[in-house]
Write a protein that holds these residues in place. Sequence first.
Motif: not given
Length: 342
Positions: A192-216
């Motif tokens: 689920a963390g893998l999928a959540a990180g991918a989803l947020i990465g596609l939504a945010r399109r930048e590394a740092l906020s995607s990292l924080v969003g995946g963790l959250g």
Amino acid sequence: MTALTTPTTRPAPTRRSSTLDLVRWLVRLHRPALLVWVGLVLVLGGLLLWLGGPLTDASADAWKQYDACRTSSCHYDQDAIGRYKDWYTYTTVAVLVLPFVVAAWSGAALIGRELERGTAQLAWTQSISPARWLAAKLTAPAALVAVGSGLLVALHHWAWSAGQGRIDTAKRWYDTGTYAANGTIVVALALAGLAAGALIGLARREALSSLVGGLGATGILWAAIDRVTPRLWPTVTHVSGLSHERPTGNGISVTQGLLTSTGARIHNPDCGSVTYLPCKDVYAKLDAVSYFNDYHPQSHYWPLQLTSTAIVLAVAAALTVAAFQILQRRTVSVPARKESAV
């Protein structure tokens, strides 16, 4: 006059060859992460083998020495007991952190950084469609995450089992960290963390906020499933007398309280045993005759684990579908750009 030359056309790459090229490219691109993951699994797996073998044996022998003591001056290996306790904590925390490691990498490096740098968009203008790009991005990591985290969970369960009945301070099965690290829920949360990180990465399109969003997102999902898990399976009710300090029954407690002479359930004032006269008067005023405890015994461990695992896997699947939908909406004009570039 300049002779007109007919441009040489290359045969279009087959679907199979382009997929293999994509896989090779992804392996080269994420080779450091792959090596780190394999190294993490090997190191943590080795520590769990050490914990369940030599450390458990040494601690068990020390507890035998301690239990055989009849005087305060007897000798036992206190350091062996402390080492087992410390390394059990360290390895348990390491297993529990795996979903967060996967989510952070997925959001930051796997998806977010690729979109931020434009390497993903470059791949889409070649022979790789965005959907196939994302499928390749998720499939191989998902397999590695499932195998690696599953192996570590199995080793943790084995190491924990090795100390049961041999080490007096060994964790109970319902201890919060032990319950999670011993079962399939960690594997499901990692996926689920893998999928959540991918989803947020596609939504945010930048590394740092995607990292924080995946963790959250992973933390929120874990907290939610931890809260609802005790209510995913019918409980067992244990009734005990008021001569005890509190309700009895070893396991995951869901509801506790007092039973009146009519069978009604009321709140427990947590006074203590009726052998203490003020408490006896309190219970008499409440018409309380016994304690009750709705709880999950050890036989409910796997039903709870598997039910919660199924729910988290369903969430992971939903997050994956959402990721593909976001990708489709954001790349709907990619084919048009490719045609105009020809």
